[in-house]
Motif scaffolding. Structure first.
Motif, short mmCIF file in Angstrom:
data_model
loop_
_atom_site.label_atom_id
_atom_site.label_comp_id
_atom_site.label_asym_id
_atom_site.label_seq_id
_atom_site.Cartn_x
_atom_site.Cartn_y
_atom_site.Cartn_z
N THR A 110 47.22 31.17 45.09
CA THR A 110 45.83 31.41 45.95
C THR A 110 44.65 30.87 45.47
OG1 THR A 110 46.66 33.61 46.78
CG2 THR A 110 44.35 33.47 46.70
N LEU A 111 44.70 30.97 43.82
CA LEU A 111 43.55 30.63 43.24
C LEU A 111 43.58 29.07 43.17
CD1 LEU A 111 43.28 33.17 40.29
CD2 LEU A 111 42.14 33.06 42.67
N SER A 112 44.70 28.50 43.17
CA SER A 112 44.92 26.88 43.10
C SER A 112 44.52 26.29 44.53
CB SER A 112 46.41 26.55 42.65
OG SER A 112 46.51 26.85 41.51
N GLY A 113 44.66 27.32 45.38
CA GLY A 113 44.34 26.96 46.90
C GLY A 113 42.66 26.63 46.91
N THR A 114 41.87 27.69 46.25
CA THR A 114 40.57 27.68 46.19
C THR A 114 40.01 26.33 45.13
OG1 THR A 114 40.18 30.00 46.59
CG2 THR A 114 38.64 29.02 45.36
N ALA A 115 40.59 26.32 44.12
CA ALA A 115 40.18 25.36 43.45
C ALA A 115 40.42 23.85 43.91
CB ALA A 115 41.16 25.19 41.86
N THR A 116 41.56 23.65 44.93
CA THR A 116 42.05 22.56 45.36
C THR A 116 40.94 22.04 46.57
OG1 THR A 116 44.27 22.84 44.98
CG2 THR A 116 43.64 21.17 46.46
N VAL A 117 40.68 22.98 47.15
CA VAL A 117 39.64 22.62 48.46
C VAL A 117 38.16 22.73 47.60
CG1 VAL A 117 38.94 25.02 48.91
CG2 VAL A 117 38.76 23.24 50.52
N THR A 118 38.08 23.09 46.70
CA THR A 118 36.44 22.97 46.12
C THR A 118 36.50 21.85 45.50
OG1 THR A 118 36.35 25.45 45.47
CG2 THR A 118 34.88 23.95 44.19
N SER A 267 26.17 25.37 50.06
CA SER A 267 27.18 26.53 49.96
C SER A 267 28.24 26.62 50.94
CB SER A 267 26.33 27.87 49.90
OG SER A 267 25.62 27.98 50.97
N ILE A 268 29.46 26.72 50.77
CA ILE A 268 30.48 26.83 51.46
C ILE A 268 31.32 27.92 51.58
CG2 ILE A 268 32.65 25.42 52.29
CD1 ILE A 268 31.25 23.01 51.01
N GLY A 269 31.41 28.96 52.57
CA GLY A 269 32.04 30.13 52.53
C GLY A 269 33.59 29.77 52.63
N GLY A 270 33.97 28.75 53.28
CA GLY A 270 35.37 28.44 53.21
C GLY A 270 36.17 28.26 52.07
N LEU A 271 35.53 27.86 50.93
CA LEU A 271 36.16 27.53 49.77
C LEU A 271 36.70 29.05 49.42
CD1 LEU A 271 33.14 26.10 47.39
CD2 LEU A 271 34.75 24.97 49.07
N THR A 272 36.56 30.33 49.61
CA THR A 272 37.18 31.50 49.12
C THR A 272 37.50 32.18 50.39
OG1 THR A 272 34.95 32.42 49.04
CG2 THR A 272 35.75 31.67 47.02
#
Length: 291
Positions: A110-118, A267-272
């Motif tokens: 999950t956290l790698s998914g957030t880091a990857t899209v960021t 700012s992008i809500g979709g990151l998280t």
């Protein structure tokens, strides 16, 4: 840990892990109990290109069940890895390795998914003045974890919650009678906190520039109006330019154009909020040789 990313306090991570293990293990792992309780080894495999984040949670899941487990990481937080990369090898008690597996992977994927899209958004605006921000649209109970993952991906954190910055929006301005009155009330009530003001028109922008704040969020401006907002902010007669932030309706196809208009933050809500977990697996046995 090789990256310059400060994770949340250890007690926060421990609490996250305790909740995850409690909901998964419950009164005991009845399937792992079928395994012999002997020493074993395992490896952690990433099945797609990714930016890695979440090692502290992965480690804490395993150590909660086997304090003597050894985890040898081959990658650091914030590292970009290719599909097929072995991220880590583990050695410990077989039952504990298997029981901790799912909770540990849930955090890491999950956290790698957030880091990857960021990282994808940060790459898209590279070379401009713009930095990528997250929002408060996080998974319940995992805000600090996800905001940490944003930093691992090259983004910055917006306010953490409702307590560490004042953010005036349409309803606050309406209740105060004017934007200027809302700014004055906010400064009087919370003089030590940063103040962010959302504006919907160029007239409100001018009022916010005159009233003063730490950041102005320009909401739903088209490209021409956005560029005019940047021009006015740069020309405003005060000591230090007030940064401009864009939020809402931003995706990877549009973020570069918005950045090139000269805004400071997007700012992008979709990151998280729109999290797609990275495909990871953990298997007992020796790691395969490099491809």
């Amino acid at each position: 840990m090789s990256g310059p990313f400060m994770p949340p306090p250890a007690e926060t991570i421990a609490a996250d892990v305790a909740r995850a293990l409690a909901e998964d293990v419950g009164s005991g792992d009845v399937t792992a109990a079928l395994l012999p309780d002997v020493a074993d080894i395992a490896y952690l495999l990433c099945k797609e290109d990714a930016v890695i984040a979440g090692r502290p949670w992965f480690d804490a899941c395993h150590r909660a069940l086997d304090p003597q487990v050894r985890i040898d990481w081959r990658v650091g937080e914030g590292d970009r890895v290719a599909a097929g990369t072995v991220l880590a090898t583990l050695s410990g008690r077989a039952r504990a390795l298997v029981t901790a597996e799912r909770a540990a992977l849930n955090f890491l994927q999950t956290l790698s998914g957030t880091a990857t899209v960021t990282a994808a958004y940060a790459d898209a605006v590279r070379g401009t003045r713009t930095r990528i921000l997250d929002t408060r649209k996080t998974l319940p109970g995992l805000r600090l974890a996800q905001k940490y993952a944003v930093r691992c991906g090259g983004g910055l954190n917006h306010r953490i919650g409702l307590y560490d910055a004042v953010m005036l929006k349409e309803n606050h301005i309406r209740a105060a009678g004017s934007l200027t009155a809302a700014v004055r009330a906010a400064r009087a009530a919370q003089p030590a906190l940063p103040l962010i003001v959302e504006v919907e028109t160029l007239a409100q922008l001018d009022e916010a520039l005159a009233a003063g704040c730490e950041r102005i969020l320009i909401d739903d401006f088209d490209a021409q109006t956005r560029r005019e907002a940047v021009r006015r902010a740069a020309a405003a007669p005060f000591d230090g330019r007030i940064p401009l932030e864009v939020s809402g309706g931003v995706d990877l196809s549009s973020v570069r154009d918005i950045a090139e208009d000269g805004v400071d933050f997007i700012s992008i809500g979709g990151l998280t909020k729109h999290v797609r977990a990275i495909d990871l697996s953990m298997k007992l046995g020796p790691a395969p040789p490099p491809l």
